[in-house]
Design an enzyme around this catalytic site. Structure first.
Site, PDB file in Angstrom:
ATOM      1  N   SER A   8       0.651  -1.159   0.273  1.00  0.00           N
ATOM      2  CA  SER A   8       0.464   0.160   0.387  1.00  0.00           C
ATOM      3  C   SER A   8       0.559   1.501  -0.330  1.00  0.00           C
ATOM      4  CB  SER A   8      -0.599  -0.044   1.305  1.00  0.00           C
ATOM      5  OG  SER A   8      -1.029   1.503   1.428  1.00  0.00           O
ATOM      6  N   HIS A  33      -1.629  -1.028  -4.202  1.00  0.00           N
ATOM      7  CA  HIS A  33      -2.268  -0.745  -3.547  1.00  0.00           C
ATOM      8  C   HIS A  33      -2.502  -0.084  -3.343  1.00  0.00           C
ATOM      9  CE1 HIS A  33      -5.813  -1.782  -0.582  1.00  0.00           C
ATOM     10  NE2 HIS A  33      -5.769  -0.983   0.032  1.00  0.00           N
ATOM     11  N   ASP A  35      -4.929   3.705  -2.006  1.00  0.00           N
ATOM     12  CA  ASP A  35      -6.148   3.943  -1.243  1.00  0.00           C
ATOM     13  C   ASP A  35      -6.171   5.257  -1.092  1.00  0.00           C
ATOM     14  OD1 ASP A  35      -6.221   1.534   0.755  1.00  0.00           O
ATOM     15  OD2 ASP A  35      -4.294   2.285   1.081  1.00  0.00           O
ATOM     16  N   MET A  37      -9.341   8.019  -0.562  1.00  0.00           N
ATOM     17  CA  MET A  37      -9.826   7.878   1.109  1.00  0.00           C
ATOM     18  C   MET A  37     -10.759   9.347   0.642  1.00  0.00           C
ATOM     19  SD  MET A  37      -7.110   7.570   3.802  1.00  0.00           S
ATOM     20  CE  MET A  37      -6.855   5.703   3.801  1.00  0.00           C
ATOM     21  N   HIS A  66      -8.569   1.099  -3.563  1.00  0.00           N
ATOM     22  CA  HIS A  66      -9.107   0.278  -2.648  1.00  0.00           C
ATOM     23  C   HIS A  66      -9.912   2.008  -1.922  1.00  0.00           C
ATOM     24  CE1 HIS A  66      -9.517  -0.020   2.024  1.00  0.00           C
ATOM     25  NE2 HIS A  66     -10.834  -0.180   1.292  1.00  0.00           N
ATOM     26  N   MET A  68     -12.329   3.891  -0.360  1.00  0.00           N
ATOM     27  CA  MET A  68     -12.854   4.705   0.605  1.00  0.00           C
ATOM     28  C   MET A  68     -14.111   5.723   0.478  1.00  0.00           C
ATOM     29  SD  MET A  68      -9.941   3.455   2.979  1.00  0.00           S
ATOM     30  CE  MET A  68      -8.642   3.147   1.670  1.00  0.00           C
ATOM     31  N   MET A 137     -11.291  -5.701   5.375  1.00  0.00           N
ATOM     32  CA  MET A 137     -10.177  -4.733   6.448  1.00  0.00           C
ATOM     33  C   MET A 137     -10.300  -5.637   8.021  1.00  0.00           C
ATOM     34  SD  MET A 137     -10.002  -2.291   4.384  1.00  0.00           S
ATOM     35  CE  MET A 137      -9.217  -1.348   6.324  1.00  0.00           C
ATOM     36  N   GLY A 142      -9.262   4.237   7.373  1.00  0.00           N
ATOM     37  CA  GLY A 142      -8.509   5.146   7.568  1.00  0.00           C
ATOM     38  C   GLY A 142      -7.477   6.161   7.250  1.00  0.00           C
ATOM     39  N   GLY A 144      -2.701   4.259   7.341  1.00  0.00           N
ATOM     40  CA  GLY A 144      -1.857   2.814   8.247  1.00  0.00           C
ATOM     41  C   GLY A 144      -1.472   2.954   8.979  1.00  0.00           C
ATOM     42  N   ASP A 175      -6.526  -6.088   4.558  1.00  0.00           N
ATOM     43  CA  ASP A 175      -6.039  -4.864   4.594  1.00  0.00           C
ATOM     44  C   ASP A 175      -5.896  -4.151   6.329  1.00  0.00           C
ATOM     45  OD1 ASP A 175      -4.815  -2.263   3.814  1.00  0.00           O
ATOM     46  OD2 ASP A 175      -6.892  -2.003   2.458  1.00  0.00           O
ATOM     47  N   GLY A 176      -4.769  -3.934   6.034  1.00  0.00           N
ATOM     48  CA  GLY A 176      -4.716  -2.904   7.643  1.00  0.00           C
ATOM     49  C   GLY A 176      -3.516  -3.497   8.927  1.00  0.00           C
TER      50      GLY A 176
END
Ligand code: DX5
Ligand code: ZN
Length: 219
Positions: A8, A33, A35, A37, A66, A68, A137, A142, A144, A175-176
């Protein structure tokens, strides 16, 4: 099922983004990946369209986006045309998950559906035979660098069992909070696509990518 590592870039050093991407390529990553947001679905704002465009121009890694963002249906065409190879949207973010799935599919991209820690695996039931991937998730989306929630690994196990019962070949992405130390437990639960942000980009991304890839037996 084949395993894939998806580093990510949220955790990358943006001053040196190009070199950081080259490092995970050399280390043997399969995906990247990305992200996105919006500051509404999640509290943070990350990055979006221009970064994806830049990545697409320069890397051959498959781009695992991804989203969000609320009402992802508004942006599927944009992200598809910019070169996302797979598009993950949150089940919680739309009133029309079937419409989103159809849209992604009609644009020739891989479809991923994503759930937050509080959303049960049973909520995915109507969509399992329509998607290529489920993203579970293992932190609140929101940010890392958070710690993995072990209860969410149980959800991976439950989902893999259900997918096998249905005779489906579905990728399960986690993820996470994934680290080299909890990787084995996550793979054993049935995940085969692994996102790692801080564990890869925290220091020496090439070396950490290689360590993950070796442990995952990525071909
Ligand atoms: C969190 C993002 C993750 C994040 C993972 O909302 O979806 O992809 O970058 O970072 P780590 O691996 O540091 O938990
Ligand atoms: Zn993510």
């Amino acid at each position: 099922m084949k395993n894939y590592l998806s580093p990510s870039i949220l955790a990358a050093d943006f001053w040196n983004l190009g070199e950081q991407v080259r490092a995970v390529e050399r280390g043997g990553a399969s995906y990247l990946h990305v992200d996105v947001m919006d500051g509404v679905f999640v509290p943070s704002i990350s990055f979006g369209i221009p970064i994806l465009e830049a990545l697409k121009r320069k890397t051959t890694l498959l781009l695992d986006v991804h989203l969000m963002i609320v009402q992802p249906e508004r942006y599927i065409e944009t992200f598809a045309s910019l070169g996302a190879d797979m598009i993950n949207f949150h089940l919680e973010a739309t009133e029309d998950p079937l419409g989103v799935i159809e849209k992604i599919r009609s644009l020739g991209k891989k479809v991923g559906i994503t759930i937050k820690p509080a959303t049960p695996v049973s909520a995915l039931e109507p969509f399992l035979n329509l998607v290529d991937m489920v993203l579970i998730m293992t932190v609140e989306p929101g940010f890392g660098g958070q710690s993995l929630m072990p209860d969410c690994v149980d959800k991976v196990r439950e989902l893999r069992k259900r997918v096998n019962e249905l005779g489906l070949e579905l990728d399960i992405e986690v993820d996470g909070g994934v680290k080299e130390s909890n990787l084995e437990m996550i793979l054993e639960a049935g995940a085969n696509v692994i996102v790692a942000g801080s564990a890869v980009f925290g220091s020496n991304p090439e070396e950490h990518t290689r360590l993950f890839v070796e442990k995952m037996h990525v071909e």
